[in-house]
Scaffold this motif. Structure first.
Motif, PDB file in Angstrom:
ATOM      1  N   ALA A   1      20.375  29.258  33.022  1.00 30.17           N
ATOM      2  CA  ALA A   1      18.997  29.206  33.495  1.00 30.17           C
ATOM      3  C   ALA A   1      18.915  28.834  34.972  1.00 30.17           C
ATOM      4  O   ALA A   1      19.655  27.964  35.445  1.00 30.17           O
ATOM      5  CB  ALA A   1      18.195  28.214  32.664  1.00 30.17           C
TER       6      ALA A   1
ATOM      7  N   ILE B   1      13.702  31.021  34.618  1.00 27.19           N
ATOM      8  CA  ILE B   1      12.874  30.285  33.675  1.00 27.19           C
ATOM      9  C   ILE B   1      12.017  29.290  34.445  1.00 27.19           C
ATOM     10  O   ILE B   1      12.379  28.865  35.539  1.00 27.19           O
ATOM     11  CB  ILE B   1      13.786  29.579  32.639  1.00 27.19           C
ATOM     12  CG1 ILE B   1      13.018  29.063  31.460  1.00 27.19           C
ATOM     13  CG2 ILE B   1      14.612  28.509  33.277  1.00 27.19           C
ATOM     14  CD1 ILE B   1      13.916  28.670  30.296  1.00 27.19           C
TER      15      ILE B   1
ATOM     16  N   LEU C   1      13.501  24.341  26.015  1.00 30.57           N
ATOM     17  CA  LEU C   1      14.850  24.669  25.542  1.00 30.57           C
ATOM     18  C   LEU C   1      15.672  23.403  25.324  1.00 30.57           C
ATOM     19  O   LEU C   1      16.351  23.265  24.301  1.00 30.57           O
ATOM     20  CB  LEU C   1      15.585  25.565  26.540  1.00 30.57           C
ATOM     21  CG  LEU C   1      15.349  27.059  26.484  1.00 30.57           C
ATOM     22  CD1 LEU C   1      16.134  27.747  27.603  1.00 30.57           C
ATOM     23  CD2 LEU C   1      15.722  27.642  25.152  1.00 30.57           C
TER      24      LEU C   1
ATOM     25  N   TYR D   1      21.916  27.847  22.605  1.00 27.58           N
ATOM     26  CA  TYR D   1      21.003  27.085  23.462  1.00 27.58           C
ATOM     27  C   TYR D   1      21.737  26.523  24.677  1.00 27.58           C
ATOM     28  O   TYR D   1      21.221  26.555  25.790  1.00 27.58           O
ATOM     29  CB  TYR D   1      20.342  25.938  22.684  1.00 27.58           C
ATOM     30  CG  TYR D   1      19.122  26.370  21.908  1.00 27.58           C
ATOM     31  CD1 TYR D   1      17.917  26.629  22.549  1.00 27.58           C
ATOM     32  CD2 TYR D   1      19.153  26.500  20.529  1.00 27.58           C
ATOM     33  CE1 TYR D   1      16.796  27.015  21.854  1.00 27.58           C
ATOM     34  CE2 TYR D   1      18.040  26.901  19.814  1.00 27.58           C
ATOM     35  CZ  TYR D   1      16.854  27.149  20.478  1.00 27.58           C
ATOM     36  OH  TYR D   1      15.745  27.543  19.783  1.00 27.58           O
TER      37      TYR D   1
ATOM     38  N   THR E   1      19.424  33.783  33.966  1.00 27.11           N
ATOM     39  CA  THR E   1      18.099  33.949  33.385  1.00 27.11           C
ATOM     40  C   THR E   1      17.137  33.068  34.153  1.00 27.11           C
ATOM     41  O   THR E   1      17.396  31.877  34.334  1.00 27.11           O
ATOM     42  CB  THR E   1      18.100  33.513  31.901  1.00 27.11           C
ATOM     43  OG1 THR E   1      19.188  34.130  31.237  1.00 27.11           O
ATOM     44  CG2 THR E   1      16.819  33.909  31.224  1.00 27.11           C
TER      45      THR E   1
ATOM     46  N   ASN F   1       4.788  35.167  25.098  1.00 31.25           N
ATOM     47  CA  ASN F   1       4.053  34.835  23.881  1.00 31.25           C
ATOM     48  C   ASN F   1       2.687  35.499  23.997  1.00 31.25           C
ATOM     49  O   ASN F   1       1.794  34.996  24.665  1.00 31.25           O
ATOM     50  CB  ASN F   1       3.916  33.323  23.725  1.00 31.25           C
ATOM     51  CG  ASN F   1       3.237  32.928  22.436  1.00 31.25           C
ATOM     52  OD1 ASN F   1       2.493  33.703  21.841  1.00 31.25           O
ATOM     53  ND2 ASN F   1       3.480  31.707  22.005  1.00 31.25           N
TER      54      ASN F   1
ATOM     55  N   LYS G   1      22.176  29.342  27.119  1.00 26.54           N
ATOM     56  CA  LYS G   1      20.919  29.676  27.801  1.00 26.54           C
ATOM     57  C   LYS G   1      20.609  28.669  28.898  1.00 26.54           C
ATOM     58  O   LYS G   1      20.199  29.036  29.998  1.00 26.54           O
ATOM     59  CB  LYS G   1      19.751  29.698  26.803  1.00 26.54           C
ATOM     60  CG  LYS G   1      19.677  30.924  25.956  1.00 26.54           C
ATOM     61  CD  LYS G   1      18.459  30.835  25.036  1.00 26.54           C
ATOM     62  CE  LYS G   1      18.414  32.010  24.091  1.00 26.54           C
ATOM     63  NZ  LYS G   1      17.260  31.916  23.167  1.00 26.54           N
TER      64      LYS G   1
ATOM     65  N   GLU H   1      11.272  36.597  30.335  1.00 26.06           N
ATOM     66  CA  GLU H   1      11.357  37.161  28.988  1.00 26.06           C
ATOM     67  C   GLU H   1      11.422  36.088  27.905  1.00 26.06           C
ATOM     68  O   GLU H   1      10.802  36.209  26.854  1.00 26.06           O
ATOM     69  CB  GLU H   1      12.577  38.077  28.904  1.00 26.06           C
ATOM     70  CG  GLU H   1      12.595  38.942  27.688  1.00 26.06           C
ATOM     71  CD  GLU H   1      13.662  40.024  27.757  1.00 26.06           C
ATOM     72  OE1 GLU H   1      13.762  40.763  26.777  1.00 26.06           O
ATOM     73  OE2 GLU H   1      14.387  40.124  28.754  1.00 26.06           O
ATOM     74  N   SER H   2      12.134  35.014  28.168  1.00 27.43           N
ATOM     75  CA  SER H   2      12.314  33.968  27.162  1.00 27.43           C
ATOM     76  C   SER H   2      11.042  33.176  26.881  1.00 27.43           C
ATOM     77  O   SER H   2      10.967  32.450  25.896  1.00 27.43           O
ATOM     78  CB  SER H   2      13.420  33.006  27.603  1.00 27.43           C
ATOM     79  OG  SER H   2      13.051  32.380  28.817  1.00 27.43           O
ATOM     80  N   GLU H   3      10.020  33.299  27.729  1.00 29.82           N
ATOM     81  CA  GLU H   3       8.793  32.523  27.560  1.00 29.82           C
ATOM     82  C   GLU H   3       7.603  33.367  27.126  1.00 29.82           C
ATOM     83  O   GLU H   3       6.485  32.863  27.015  1.00 29.82           O
ATOM     84  CB  GLU H   3       8.472  31.796  28.862  1.00 29.82           C
ATOM     85  CG  GLU H   3       9.537  30.800  29.253  1.00 29.82           C
ATOM     86  CD  GLU H   3       9.248  30.103  30.568  1.00 29.82           C
ATOM     87  OE1 GLU H   3       8.080  29.748  30.819  1.00 29.82           O
ATOM     88  OE2 GLU H   3      10.196  29.906  31.345  1.00 29.82           O
TER      89      GLU H   3
ATOM     90  N   GLY I   1       9.653  25.894  30.580  1.00 28.50           N
ATOM     91  CA  GLY I   1      10.512  26.640  29.664  1.00 28.50           C
ATOM     92  C   GLY I   1      11.857  25.963  29.471  1.00 28.50           C
ATOM     93  O   GLY I   1      12.367  25.884  28.353  1.00 28.50           O
TER      94      GLY I   1
ATOM     95  N   SER J   1       6.130  39.342  29.021  1.00 20.88           N
ATOM     96  CA  SER J   1       7.425  39.336  29.689  1.00 20.88           C
ATOM     97  C   SER J   1       7.400  40.221  30.927  1.00 20.88           C
ATOM     98  O   SER J   1       6.785  41.287  30.934  1.00 20.88           O
ATOM     99  CB  SER J   1       8.505  39.832  28.731  1.00 20.88           C
ATOM    100  OG  SER J   1       9.700  40.104  29.431  1.00 20.88           O
TER     101      SER J   1
END
Length: 157
Positions: free
Chosen positions: A73, A7, A15, A66, A5, A114, A69, A110-112, A11, A121
């Motif tokens: 990352a 990031i 996490l 977590y 992933t 908003n 992830k 995608e994980s960030e 980010g 994303s």
């Protein structure tokens, strides 16, 4: 096979902060609840004990998530991002050619994402349609409301 992933540094910091909170605040709090429930005697019919054990199981699953992830990352090197064409971490100002409104989005992992902060994303239809395009390009993007033509006005960091 693990799924990598991508990031940003911020980010990843977020996490790690959330993981630290779960491990150093929530885990001791739940352990204390379990200890207090045990002190009350017979745990075979103790609802407080059962609830605390369930909460502990959920917390441990969240902590493991977590940790996973963070392990998967990979930091995006922000120094290698340019503004010649749209790519991840760019701010893109676009104009809807149907109603002449302008919007600005930052394309993020995608994980960030908003939407309230204007971060979309990289996997969204809008971002996918914009990736690789340049200022002045017009792109037709399929969204739930139909096909909308967008013109790229500006690309920045």
């Amino acid at each position: 096979m693990t799924k990598v992933t991508y990031i940003t540094q911020d980010g990843l910091k977020k996490l790690k902060g959330e993981l630290e909170y779960l491990m150093n605040v929530e885990r001791p709090r739940i352990s204390k609840q379990i200890g207090e429930a045990i002190e009350k005697g017979d745990i075979t019919e103790n609802a407080e004990y059962d609830a605390a054990k369930d909460a502990q199981g959920l917390l441990e699953a969240k902590i493991a998530g977590y940790q996973n992830k963070i392990a998967q990352a990979r930091i995006i090197d922000e120094t290698k991002i340019d503004t010649n064409q749209v790519q991840i971490l760019n701010k893109v100002k676009i104009r809807n050619k149907k109603n002449n409104t302008t919007m600005q989005y930052t394309i993020v992992p995608e994980s960030e994402a908003n939407l309230k902060e204007g971060k979309i994303s990289v996997t969204t239809p809008i971002a996918q349609g914009l990736i690789g395009k340049k200022v002045g390009d017009t792109v037709d993007i399929t969204v739930p409301a139909g096909i909308i033509p967008f013109e790229i006005i500006e690309i920045s960091l």
